[in-house]
Structures are given as structure tokens and as C-alpha cells.
Design an enzyme around this catalytic site. Structure first.
Site, short mmCIF file in Angstrom:
data_model
loop_
_atom_site.label_atom_id
_atom_site.label_comp_id
_atom_site.label_asym_id
_atom_site.label_seq_id
_atom_site.Cartn_x
_atom_site.Cartn_y
_atom_site.Cartn_z
N LYS A 277 0.84 -1.21 0.00
CA LYS A 277 0.00 0.00 0.00
C LYS A 277 0.87 1.26 0.00
CE LYS A 277 -3.95 -2.18 0.17
NZ LYS A 277 -3.53 -3.53 -0.20
C1 LIG Z 1 -9.47 -2.85 -1.29
C2 LIG Z 1 -8.85 -3.54 -0.11
N1 LIG Z 1 -9.61 -3.76 0.99
C3 LIG Z 1 -9.11 -4.35 2.07
C4 LIG Z 1 -7.80 -4.78 2.13
C5 LIG Z 1 -7.33 -5.51 3.33
O1 LIG Z 1 -6.28 -4.90 3.99
P1 LIG Z 1 -5.22 -5.77 4.82
O2 LIG Z 1 -4.42 -6.57 3.84
O3 LIG Z 1 -4.39 -4.72 5.50
O4 LIG Z 1 -5.98 -6.60 5.77
C6 LIG Z 1 -6.97 -4.56 1.02
C7 LIG Z 1 -5.54 -4.90 0.98
O5 LIG Z 1 -5.02 -5.91 1.13
C8 LIG Z 1 -7.52 -3.95 -0.14
O6 LIG Z 1 -6.78 -3.75 -1.23
#
Ligand SMILES: Cc1ncc(COP(=O)(O)O)c(C=O)c1O
Length: 379
Positions: free
Chosen positions: A185
Site C-alpha cells: 500500500k
Molecule cells: C481494497 C482492499 N480492501 C481491504 C484490504 C485488506 O487490507 P489488509 O491486507 O491490511 O488486511 C486490502 C488490501 O489488502 C484492499 O486492497
């Protein structure tokens, strides 16, 4: 592991970052404490949100958002299928049903407000907008729709750290904005997330649910601010830890600069790819300062995407697909609606490398590889 000449994403951890993390380990306080509070205050000031709570990852942030929206069995929440599966899973964790709505167009892979409106039923309680690639999409229209129909708007802002629309940060358009700080990210720290809200009652509940529903934290007791606790809600352990919070504060200082660098690369990609006849997704929008999390192109109908991607791999260029539609996964396939634009985008989109310190030489290599793949592969 292939030796990528141009990886899809990359992160630079500076000496300053390392010093902040080392100093945290030396401090002797590793679980949630002062550095987390500092990061939360900085993130709140940065986004203009009155309340910000750091959590262990973006999925936890989304789960908490769905909890405070009051989602539960019998409720429906409308969500795009063109997202990472975590968006829909978070709805399902509460016992509610994720109802998928189609995207706006082949270049605009975000929720169509018109399709959302058509999907509203008496059971609909919430709309979860996903800021795809850092783009606001139809967020402002969705906010009006949610208000007019008495629905809760939640924002999956995992891609949108630093995005603004009309000067207002994405993540602040709904009841709760949920961010991810996963390693690919824009604000990458490994694993991490944040929930922000302007609503005081929602904030109080988010804080409780993040840490077992307990009324005090270990850090409060350590400082002598409390000696015991009650448990008043069924919460979770979604806490972040201090080394990651320290890293996040350092990286937050660089976020706007890095997003601007992504923006310049995004513009340069368009300049160079359009003469090759390449369709670039995520068009600029009035008033939008995007975080430019992703750069995606859409291949012609019937093109052999695997061959295209293999040709880029051969030249050392990593690509990805954001995303295989969620309603196509086995656990969501039952009764899934037809979403022609989502399916088409999911079959034709390719994400090209983009990161803040990508060099123009690296970008030219990607553009050349795309040109060669288009002329040689059967695409
Ligand atoms: C659109 C979206 N929502 C939710 C997430 C979930 O985040 P995390 O991986 O930090 O749990 C991500 C990334 O992985 C994402 O790209």
C-alpha cells in the site's frame, strides 16, 4: 523468485525509519502505547477526522466498520465485487449478506451509484464504497444516496491514504473510513490499518471493540491511569504494536510527496501508452487528488491476457490483476448476480508497476515491454 527489473510495487525503508523502530524496541514498551497514540493523532490531523484508531490490518479495520454500522444477520450491505475479498468478508463476518453491484464502466472500476440504487432492498443497511486505486469514483453520489435512503455509508479506503476530493480526504465521506498499511500500500508498514470517524459514539465503540471491549488498556494501567477494567462489549484483539506505529508516523511524513511522485508517473504512463492505443483505466476527475495506488490498463476484448502478462514477465516486468471478481470465488458464487462490466474488467485489466521511486528508465522499460507484447503476442 524471478529477478524483476521492475517490480509491481516497492518500498524504501530509510535510515530514519529504522532509527525510529530501533528506538522503539530499546524503549522497552512494544505493545500499543505512546507511539500508537502519536500516530493516531497525526493521522487524524492529516485526514481531518476527529477520531482515528490504529488496528492490526485493513481487514480488521473493515470488520470494525461493519460492526459499528450495526450490520448483523438478516441485513444486506452493497459492495463492489471488483475489490479485494476482504471488503466482502468483513460484511460476512457480522452475519450480514454482501450484495454485489456492478462497476461504473470499463475504465471506471468502482461502484456505479445507479447500480447500487437498483440493488437496494428493505434489508439493505449499508453501502461499502471501495476507493479503487485511490480514486473517489462516485463516492459523493453514494454519500447523497446513503443519506437520502437512510443507509450507512462505509468507505474501504485501503487504496486511498492521502487521496482528497475537493480538498476533503477520502475515508471521511462515510460513517467510518478503513485504511490498510499492508506492504504493497502507499503507506506501507508490513501489516497495519486505521479506522477514522467523525462520530463520537462510533469512535467510543471502535475503541472498545479494538481491544476486547475492555474499558482500559494495558498502557493506561502501566501509566497508573487505571488499575482495573470492565468488559462491556464483545470485542477483539485488533491492536497494532509500537514498532509498526513508529514506522507509520515516519512514513506518513513522506506520504504526500510519494503520492505526488506516483501522480507524475501516472501522467507519464498515459502520455506514453495512449499513442500505442492502450486503454488506461482510472481517468482523472475534477477536484480529485488521487493517491495513485494502482495504474491499470484494459486490454481489448478477446485479447490473450495471459500471453500479454507472460511477455512482460519475460522482460522482467511484474504485473498483476486487481481483481478477480469476488462473486466468482467459490464461497460467494451461490446466487451471485450477473455483473457484466465487473466480469469484463476482471478479465481484461492488467495492473502495471507503480511506486514512488520508480525511475523513468524503469517506466520506459515497462512501456516498451507493453508495446512489444501488443505487437507480438496475440493480444
Ligand atoms: C481494497 C482492499 N480492501 C481491504 C484490504 C485488506 O487490507 P489488509 O491486507 O491490511 O488486511 C486490502 C488490501 O489488502 C484492499 O486492497
Amino acid at each position: 523468485m524471478p529477478a524483476w527489473k521492475v517490480p509491481l510495487a516497492d518500498v524504501i525503508v530509510t535510515d530514519d525509519d529504522l532509527a525510529a523502530v530501533t528506538e522503539t524496541y530499546r524503549s522497552g514498551w512494544l505493545s500499543m502505547g505512546p507511539r500508537t497514540e502519536e500516530f493516531e493523532q497525526r493521522f487524524a490531523a492529516y485526514t481531518g477526522a476527529p477520531h482515528a484508531f490504529a488496528v492490526t490490518n485493513g481487514t480488521a479495520a473493515l470488520h470494525l466498520a461493519c460492526m459499528v454500522a450495526g450490520l448483523g444477520p438478516g441485513d444486506e450491505a452493497i459492495v463492489p465485487s471488483m475489490t479485494f475479498v476482504a471488503s466482502a468478508n468483513a460484511i460476512r463476518y457480522t452475519g450480514a449478506t454482501a450484495v454485489f453491484a456492478d462497476v461504473a464502466s470499463l475504465r471506471e472500476p468502482w461502484l456505479s451509484a445507479e447500480r447500487v440504487e437498483a440493488a437496494i432492498t428493505p434489508r439493505t443497511k449499508a453501502i461499502m464504497a471501495v476507493d479503487y486505486g485511490g480514486h473517489s469514483g462516485e463516492l459523493a453520489v453514494l454519500a447523497d444516496l446513503a443519506r437520502d435512503r437512510g443507509l450507512v455509508l462505509l468507505e474501504d479506503a485501503a487504496h486511498a491514504a492521502g487521496s482528497r476530493l475537493g480538498g476533503r480526504h477520502l475515508g471521511t465521506f462515510g460513517l467510518v473510513g478503513a485504511f490498510s498499511f499492508f506492504s504493497n500500500k502507499n503507506l506501507a508498514i508490513g501489516e497495519g490499518g486505521m479506522v477514522i470517524t467523525a462520530d463520537d459514539e462510533t469512535a467510543a465503540r471502535l475503541k472498545l471493540l479494538r481491544s476486547h471491549g475492555m474499558t482500559t488498556l494495558t498502557w493506561d494501567r502501566h501509566r497508573g491511569h487505571a488499575s482495573g477494567y470492565d468488559v462491556v462489549d464483545l470485542g477483539f484483539n485488533y491492536r497494532i504494536d509500537e514498532p509498526r506505529a513508529a514506522l507509520a508516523s515516519r512514513r506518513l511524513e513522506r506520504l504526500d510527496g510519494e503520492n505526488a511522485a506516483r501522480g507524475r508517473l501516472d501522467a507519464r504512463y498515459r502520455e506514453r501508452l495512449q499513442p500505442l492505443g492502450v486503454t488506461c483505466a482510472l481517468p482523472a476527475a475534477e477536484g480529485l487528488e488521487s493517491a495513485h495506488h494502482l495504474f491499470a490498463i484494459v486490454l481489448d476484448e478477446g485479447a490473450d491476457r495471459d500471453a500479454f502478462r507472460a511477455a512482460l514477465t519475460e522482460r522482467g516486468v511484474q504485473t498483476s490483476v486487481h481483481y478477480p471478481p469476488v462473486h466468482g470465488f467459490s464461497i460467494y458464487a451461490d446466487g451471485a448476480p450477473e455483473l457484466p462490466l465487473t466480469e469484463s474488467y476482471g478479465a481484461r485489466a492488467v495492473t502495471l508497476p507503480l511506486f514512488a521511486h520508480m525511475t523513468e528508465q524503469q517506466q520506459d522499460l515497462v512501456v516498451d515491454a507493453v508495446g512489444a507484447a501488443l505487437s507480438t503476442a496475440a493480444v
